[in-house]
Design a protein around this motif. Sequence first.
Motif, PDB file in Angstrom:
ATOM      1  N   ASN A   1     -16.198 -76.017  62.258  1.00  0.00           N
ATOM      2  CA  ASN A   1     -14.963 -76.080  61.577  1.00  0.00           C
ATOM      3  C   ASN A   1     -15.707 -75.743  60.012  1.00  0.00           C
ATOM      4  N   SER A   2     -16.357 -76.196  59.333  1.00  0.00           N
ATOM      5  CA  SER A   2     -16.634 -75.856  58.221  1.00  0.00           C
ATOM      6  C   SER A   2     -16.910 -74.221  57.941  1.00  0.00           C
TER       7      SER A   2
ATOM      8  N   THR B   1     -15.653 -72.011  59.900  1.00  0.00           N
ATOM      9  CA  THR B   1     -14.474 -71.115  59.830  1.00  0.00           C
ATOM     10  C   THR B   1     -13.483 -71.380  58.586  1.00  0.00           C
ATOM     11  N   HIS B   2     -13.707 -72.616  58.183  1.00  0.00           N
ATOM     12  CA  HIS B   2     -13.067 -72.651  56.715  1.00  0.00           C
ATOM     13  C   HIS B   2     -13.587 -71.947  55.488  1.00  0.00           C
ATOM     14  N   ARG B   3     -15.079 -71.929  55.626  1.00  0.00           N
ATOM     15  CA  ARG B   3     -15.560 -71.242  54.502  1.00  0.00           C
ATOM     16  C   ARG B   3     -15.091 -69.622  54.700  1.00  0.00           C
TER      17      ARG B   3
ATOM     18  N   ASN C   1     -12.583 -68.313  55.978  1.00  0.00           N
ATOM     19  CA  ASN C   1     -10.982 -68.176  55.448  1.00  0.00           C
ATOM     20  C   ASN C   1     -10.741 -68.377  54.078  1.00  0.00           C
ATOM     21  N   GLU C   2     -11.608 -69.103  53.454  1.00  0.00           N
ATOM     22  CA  GLU C   2     -11.572 -68.978  51.781  1.00  0.00           C
ATOM     23  C   GLU C   2     -12.014 -67.916  51.438  1.00  0.00           C
TER      24      GLU C   2
END
Length: 64
Positions: free
Chosen positions: A51-52, A54-56, A58-59
Amino acid sequence: MLNDKQSLLLCGVLIGIYFVSGVLDILDNYAIKTLLAIIFLVIVANLVYVNSKTHRNNESDDNV
C-alpha cells in the motif's frame, strides 16, 4: 515483497494451521502461537509495504 498468489497462499496456510491446531487441541503450545504470530505479521507487513509503495507511485505520477 510478495505477489498476490503468495499472499493468498500464506493466508490459507495461516487459516489451515489455526484450524488444525485447534482441532488437535495444541493451540496453547508456545511454538504454534509463535508460528501463527510470525505468519500474521508477515501478511500485515506485506499489506503495509504494498500500500505504501502504491501510494508513493500515485504521488509521483501526480507531480509530473
